[in-house]
Write a protein that holds these residues in place. Structure first.
Motif, PDB file in Angstrom:
ATOM      1  N   GLU A  25       0.926  -1.193   0.042  1.00  0.00           N
ATOM      2  CA  GLU A  25      -0.011   0.023  -0.211  1.00  0.00           C
ATOM      3  C   GLU A  25       0.979   1.289  -0.168  1.00  0.00           C
ATOM      4  OE1 GLU A  25      -3.347   2.636   0.206  1.00  0.00           O
ATOM      5  OE2 GLU A  25      -2.914   0.785  -0.576  1.00  0.00           O
ATOM      6  N   ASN A  26       1.932   1.225   0.878  1.00  0.00           N
ATOM      7  CA  ASN A  26       2.900   2.454   0.816  1.00  0.00           C
ATOM      8  C   ASN A  26       3.603   2.768  -0.566  1.00  0.00           C
ATOM      9  OD1 ASN A  26       1.917   3.375   3.493  1.00  0.00           O
ATOM     10  ND2 ASN A  26       3.571   2.304   4.582  1.00  0.00           N
ATOM     11  N   LEU A  27       3.723   1.532  -1.058  1.00  0.00           N
ATOM     12  CA  LEU A  27       4.477   1.433  -2.296  1.00  0.00           C
ATOM     13  C   LEU A  27       3.636   2.395  -3.303  1.00  0.00           C
ATOM     14  CD1 LEU A  27       7.065   0.855  -4.222  1.00  0.00           C
ATOM     15  CD2 LEU A  27       5.959  -1.200  -4.636  1.00  0.00           C
ATOM     16  N   ARG A  28       2.295   1.695  -3.406  1.00  0.00           N
ATOM     17  CA  ARG A  28       1.590   2.376  -4.373  1.00  0.00           C
ATOM     18  C   ARG A  28       1.128   3.839  -4.109  1.00  0.00           C
ATOM     19  NH1 ARG A  28      -3.800   4.108  -4.240  1.00  0.00           N
ATOM     20  NH2 ARG A  28      -3.731   3.401  -2.117  1.00  0.00           N
ATOM     21  N   LEU A  29       1.274   4.482  -2.829  1.00  0.00           N
ATOM     22  CA  LEU A  29       0.867   5.636  -2.496  1.00  0.00           C
ATOM     23  C   LEU A  29       2.266   6.376  -2.858  1.00  0.00           C
ATOM     24  CD1 LEU A  29      -0.730   5.407   1.087  1.00  0.00           C
ATOM     25  CD2 LEU A  29      -1.825   6.070  -1.024  1.00  0.00           C
ATOM     26  N   GLU A  30       3.407   6.066  -2.523  1.00  0.00           N
ATOM     27  CA  GLU A  30       4.588   6.601  -3.221  1.00  0.00           C
ATOM     28  C   GLU A  30       4.583   6.839  -4.602  1.00  0.00           C
ATOM     29  OE1 GLU A  30       9.465   6.070  -2.470  1.00  0.00           O
ATOM     30  OE2 GLU A  30       8.175   4.156  -2.699  1.00  0.00           O
ATOM     31  N   LEU A  31       4.280   5.632  -5.356  1.00  0.00           N
ATOM     32  CA  LEU A  31       4.360   5.683  -6.818  1.00  0.00           C
ATOM     33  C   LEU A  31       3.299   6.935  -7.262  1.00  0.00           C
ATOM     34  CD1 LEU A  31       4.467   1.977  -7.650  1.00  0.00           C
ATOM     35  CD2 LEU A  31       6.062   3.858  -8.340  1.00  0.00           C
ATOM     36  N   GLU A  32       2.022   6.887  -6.791  1.00  0.00           N
ATOM     37  CA  GLU A  32       1.001   8.066  -6.947  1.00  0.00           C
ATOM     38  C   GLU A  32       1.694   9.499  -6.742  1.00  0.00           C
ATOM     39  OE1 GLU A  32      -2.240   6.961  -4.804  1.00  0.00           O
ATOM     40  OE2 GLU A  32      -3.009   5.397  -5.993  1.00  0.00           O
ATOM     41  N   ARG A  33       2.415   9.626  -5.571  1.00  0.00           N
ATOM     42  CA  ARG A  33       3.215  10.792  -5.237  1.00  0.00           C
ATOM     43  C   ARG A  33       4.135  11.426  -6.441  1.00  0.00           C
ATOM     44  NH1 ARG A  33       3.594   8.641   0.022  1.00  0.00           N
ATOM     45  NH2 ARG A  33       5.894   8.637  -0.278  1.00  0.00           N
ATOM     46  N   HIS A  34       4.568  10.435  -6.976  1.00  0.00           N
ATOM     47  CA  HIS A  34       5.581  10.729  -8.089  1.00  0.00           C
ATOM     48  C   HIS A  34       5.091  10.665  -9.505  1.00  0.00           C
ATOM     49  CE1 HIS A  34       8.977  10.791  -5.386  1.00  0.00           C
ATOM     50  NE2 HIS A  34       8.577   9.863  -4.759  1.00  0.00           N
ATOM     51  N   GLY A  35       3.737  10.807  -9.530  1.00  0.00           N
ATOM     52  CA  GLY A  35       2.940  10.836 -10.724  1.00  0.00           C
ATOM     53  C   GLY A  35       2.901   9.688 -11.485  1.00  0.00           C
ATOM     54  N   PHE A  36       2.506   8.597 -10.921  1.00  0.00           N
ATOM     55  CA  PHE A  36       2.333   7.551 -11.603  1.00  0.00           C
ATOM     56  C   PHE A  36       0.869   6.845 -11.033  1.00  0.00           C
ATOM     57  CE2 PHE A  36       7.005   7.374 -11.320  1.00  0.00           C
ATOM     58  CZ  PHE A  36       7.358   7.150 -12.735  1.00  0.00           C
ATOM     59  N   THR A  37       0.219   6.329 -12.014  1.00  0.00           N
ATOM     60  CA  THR A  37      -1.049   5.502 -11.716  1.00  0.00           C
ATOM     61  C   THR A  37      -0.508   3.962 -11.806  1.00  0.00           C
ATOM     62  OG1 THR A  37      -2.373   7.252 -12.661  1.00  0.00           O
ATOM     63  CG2 THR A  37      -3.388   4.716 -12.524  1.00  0.00           C
ATOM     64  N   VAL A  38      -0.961   3.296 -10.549  1.00  0.00           N
ATOM     65  CA  VAL A  38      -0.742   2.175 -10.492  1.00  0.00           C
ATOM     66  C   VAL A  38      -1.889   1.070 -11.083  1.00  0.00           C
ATOM     67  CG1 VAL A  38      -0.018   0.148  -9.001  1.00  0.00           C
ATOM     68  CG2 VAL A  38       0.829   2.335  -8.706  1.00  0.00           C
ATOM     69  N   LEU A  39      -1.759   0.595 -12.178  1.00  0.00           N
ATOM     70  CA  LEU A  39      -2.924  -0.132 -12.843  1.00  0.00           C
ATOM     71  C   LEU A  39      -3.117  -1.408 -12.204  1.00  0.00           C
ATOM     72  CD1 LEU A  39      -2.148   0.398 -16.725  1.00  0.00           C
ATOM     73  CD2 LEU A  39      -3.679   1.615 -15.166  1.00  0.00           C
ATOM     74  N   GLU A  40      -2.128  -2.161 -11.843  1.00  0.00           N
ATOM     75  CA  GLU A  40      -2.435  -3.450 -10.984  1.00  0.00           C
ATOM     76  C   GLU A  40      -1.007  -3.780 -10.152  1.00  0.00           C
ATOM     77  OE1 GLU A  40      -1.873  -7.836 -12.970  1.00  0.00           O
ATOM     78  OE2 GLU A  40      -3.340  -6.315 -13.976  1.00  0.00           O
TER      79      GLU A  40
END
Length: 274
Positions: free
Chosen positions: A238-253
């Motif tokens: 979950e924290n990895l997904r949030l970190e990726l989102e903070r850096h401008g990515f959308t996690v599709l899966e």
């Protein structure tokens, strides 16, 4: 000037690999088939057919080591650029690719110093490199470079170690007598900082560079007269997904046995996986 923390483990490993005539780092850790059966292979086999990639798509692999992933991708017909910060790894990767008649572009390059000119890669692959990029500034630099290098309609595939509760021993606490900081035991002899999700491993002298000690590196700490170095960042999925989102990515899966894999695109990109 102190050396970056991520050189400590990798310089020693690749020197040992060369001395023993091995093909990849995984062989040092008990996996004799590591070059052909690398850790993220099953994920790539499953996900690549589901991506909208051109047959000759340009791909960047972060922390390529001696090239198991890069060679696998080149064999599929992709144009592959593999980078690693350790010259010995790149030298070995070039030799292996030449032996296999594979055209792979290899370069000595720090993943925290990726060029900022943008959009040249349809796919960027992190095959268990990013967990070794520990500090917030280094991770910010890494993700910024990835975002700059990824085409607008490109994919970022990330395989990284994530936090696994059974590796932590929360009942065993280590209190730093100098700072009062409380760590818990992790993987038997490492320290876990739950506030930062950083694992500090015991600092072992480099047998190939005995004159280099813990004070010569960034990221070392002395806890109760024992030296450690921050070696891994283990975010929860979950924290990895949030970190990726903070850096401008959308996690599709996110998938995998411990949810260690992520399929990402630029935020706002109208892209899916099949």
């Amino acid at each position: 000037m102190k050396q970056k923390y991520f050189y400590h483990e990798h310089l020693a490993d690749y020197a040992e690999l060369k001395a023993k005539g091995l093909l990849s780092r995984g062989e040092l850790y008990g996996n004799p088939d590591d070059f052909s059966e690398f850790s993220s292979k099953s994920f790539l086999i499953e996900i690549l057919p589901r991506l909208d990639l051109k047959p000759d798509a340009r791909i960047l692999e972060l922390g390529c080591g001696t090239g198991p992933v890069a060679c696998f991708l080149a064999q599929l017909g992709y144009r592959v650029h593999g980078i690693d910060v350790i010259p010995a790894a790149i030298d070995k990767a070039k030799a292996i690719a030449a032996e296999r008649c594979l055209d792979v572009q290899y370069e000595v390059l720090d993943v925290c110093k990726l060029p900022r000119e943008g959009g040249s890669y349809q796919l960027i692959v992190d095959s268990f490199c990013s967990q070794g990029i520990v500090t917030d500034p280094d991770r910010i630099a890494m993700f910024s470079g990835i975002k700059s290098g990824l085409a607008k309609d490109g994919y970022f595939l990330m395989s990284c170690c994530v936090f696994e509760p059974d590796r932590e021993d929360p009942e065993t606490q280590i209190v730093d007598s100098t700072t009062g900081k409380v760590y818990t035991r992790f993987d038997q002899d490492a320290l876990w900082d739950s506030d930062t999700e950083i694992c500090y491993s015991l600092f072992h002298p480099d047998p190939f560079r005995l004159s280099v000690g813990p004070k010569d590196y960034e990221g070392t700490i002395c806890v109760n007269d024992t030296w450690y170095i921050h070696q891994r960042r283990y975010p929860t999925p979950e924290n990895l997904r949030l970190e990726l989102e903070r850096h401008g990515f959308t996690v599709l899966e996110q998938n995998g046995e411990v949810t260690e894999n992520a399929v990402c695109v630029h935020q706002g990109a109208d892209i899916t996986v099949y």
